[in-house]
Design an enzyme around this catalytic site. Sequence first.
Site, short mmCIF file in Angstrom:
data_model
loop_
_atom_site.label_atom_id
_atom_site.label_comp_id
_atom_site.label_asym_id
_atom_site.label_seq_id
_atom_site.Cartn_x
_atom_site.Cartn_y
_atom_site.Cartn_z
N TYR A 107 0.86 -1.16 0.00
CA TYR A 107 0.00 0.00 0.00
C TYR A 107 0.90 1.22 0.00
O TYR A 107 1.75 1.37 0.86
CB TYR A 107 -0.92 0.06 1.23
CG TYR A 107 -1.73 1.34 1.19
CD1 TYR A 107 -2.89 1.40 0.43
CD2 TYR A 107 -1.28 2.48 1.81
CE1 TYR A 107 -3.58 2.58 0.31
CE2 TYR A 107 -1.97 3.67 1.70
CZ TYR A 107 -3.13 3.72 0.95
OH TYR A 107 -3.80 4.90 0.82
N TRP A 167 2.67 4.74 -2.49
CA TRP A 167 2.90 5.37 -3.78
C TRP A 167 3.97 4.64 -4.58
O TRP A 167 3.83 4.46 -5.79
CB TRP A 167 3.33 6.82 -3.55
CG TRP A 167 2.18 7.67 -3.21
CD1 TRP A 167 1.44 7.65 -2.05
CD2 TRP A 167 1.59 8.66 -4.02
NE1 TRP A 167 0.43 8.57 -2.10
CE2 TRP A 167 0.51 9.22 -3.31
CE3 TRP A 167 1.87 9.15 -5.30
CZ2 TRP A 167 -0.28 10.23 -3.82
CZ3 TRP A 167 1.08 10.16 -5.80
CH2 TRP A 167 0.02 10.69 -5.07
#
Length: 761
Positions: free
Chosen positions: A98, A100
């Site tokens: 989880y 960027w």
Amino acid sequence: MFRGEVDGSGALRVRPRPGDPDPSALLRNIPSAVGHRARVLRPTVRRGWWQDGPGPTDRRGRDAFIEVGWDEVLDRLAGELRRVRDAHGPQGIYGGSYGWASAGRFHHAQSQLHRFLNTAVGGYVGSVGTYSGAAAETILPHVLGPSGPVSKATVTWEQIGAHTDTVLAFGGMAIKNSAVAAGGVSTHVERAAMAAAARRGTRFVLVGPLRSDLPPEADAQWAVVPPGSDTALMLGLLHTLVVEGLHDTAFLERYCVGWEALEEYLLGKADGTVRDAEWASGITGVPAGEVVALARRAATGRTLVTVAQSLQRAEFGEQPVWAGLALAAALGQVGLPGGGFCYGLGSIAYYGRRKVAVPVSPLPQGRNGVREFIPVARIADMLLHPGEEFDHDGRRLRYPHVRLAYWIGGNPFHHHQDLGRLRRALGRLDTFVVHEPAWTATAKHADVVLPSTMTIERDDIGATSLDPIMSAMHRLVDPPGAARDDFAIFTGLAERLGAGREFTEGRDVRAWLAHLYERTRAGLDRQGLPAPSFDEFWAAGEVELPLRADDGGLLAAFRADPDRTRLPTPSGRIEIGSATVAGFGYPDCPGHPAYFAPTDAPDERHPLWLVANQPATRLHSQLDYGAHSAAAKVAGREVVRIHPDDAAARGVADGEVVRLFNDRGACLAGARVTDDVMPGVVQLPTGAWFDPADPGADPAAQVPFCVHGNPNVLTRDVGSSALAQGCTGQHTAVQLERWDAALPPVTAHDPPAVEPREAGR
């Protein structure tokens, strides 16, 4: 997006993409990452896991590490994946990517991990929702439609500049947030767009506790309200519209359902509480006369109601989103150019932009054979309470019993709450695996740490469906030490599990990039536009993609003909009152927007609101050790902003180190005294790497004390409501005091102890 090259001295130099009118200073973090001591250089394992085998333990984050070779660690890890799968099924594995990770479409960490687990293991326990937006992502499909179609592509900055008279910005639109977007940003337009709109006469109204949540260029009116009170102000505005006959009854009748239930709530017909301007003033502190004046202004001309992601990242976070939609509907402007409702505008760079008119391909993830999932922010609940039932979006579910967590492209010790509780939860795992470029706290709490590359150390394609530039991301520098990209790591594991061909499909990185690019090239060709080959694109460095018309998308078409263009809600209309949500019977999320007083609020012991928002000097916790991030710290620690009155009451001067604390934990931070925060509020951004004062202490007995300034030692790990179970990390209550003792060293960016490996072990 940026350009880079290595100069004659061997140093990496980066510069913004040409033509970007407002490039981000975050680029200054990138060159300093090359060769930094924080980098993970070789496969490293926790000694206790390597020697004693997998199993629950309180030693994670406390043991020493040893370095091992790639072949032996992949052999051992493949065996552990096989053991867990065979003994417990793939539902014993949590695919915990989880975050960027990378702007690249191929080296996207979540896609790589999920593709590997689906093809080589048979699936994984996944998650739904995001830490950034779970409450909105859950309520919006019930009342308006999925958050993508009703936020990213319904109102554009061009429309605001041409049409909007008033912007009610609940939570603001901070420029720091729109510096970034998944897939890359070619041009940063937000500051200039707000400045141009303000010059034309648009009136921006910032509703929130932080003045910096709108830029000076917006010339905003600041309606100062405490955290958690936005919904109350919205309801007070709605009440004024109703009693003064300023609401658009024709719009409500044709385009909406459920208004009657909200109107009765506003008028207090069921419980005797009238949600008028005086009531709202008592909660928000905004004078009742200003509430009335703001409602009258909103009813005059073209008005846009925006709700920042930050508002729903809190207890009862579904309510400000739903109430903001109800306010826009009562004004009758949903679907008009530059008017109506927009969730998330200014919270990330690709909101408020037109969509690309050709496809952009992600890496296919395959099919997950496991049905069990959790709301993403409930990871600690799952690990601490396997088999326990929980509510989510109208369903009664049960937490799976996960034995192995595989985490890449994210840092839960940044984005999760109550880090003391998270440490205890991770101790329940048999095995915790991470891929990491750097020694984050997550890596330091893992059993297996595999060194992965950064974007500047591999080839990729940068693209998103909301930016007109597709970028060739050329490798700029060589990976450090023995670091490998995630694709190479998973290829080695998949081969050991007998699924190498299924995972790679016979393609190397270059072939995958060409394969993903082809769908975009074919889309360009179908429209008769220049469609360079992959080799031509790669040599040129970028290709421009066409944009769709700025026509307002779904909501504009709905407004034009609600019978032909129905919204993706149960009724096909805007659901100001939802029979579906009411039917769930959740006391903390009824069938219409409602105000609930925060339960984690200031009291005598902890009298200050803490706002733990996103940082201005980095993206989340990425490159916290970068030059731009480091230069903004005070005494090597994250900066907390405090109002002069609150600082004076505690004898705190600007630049001094302070201690923030509550019953969950404590942290040190450097004080900045400023009237840009309202009295009674302190603001400490997330992203400073967790640095416990005593990393060797037993996590079961320790209240964590972060010497570096991570606010998530203070925040509470509870769901937004039974509906979404979203993250509530934006607000909590704390006390603050000056730190007069000797300053402990900051070691957040130092590698952990790596011991010599014993012969034969």
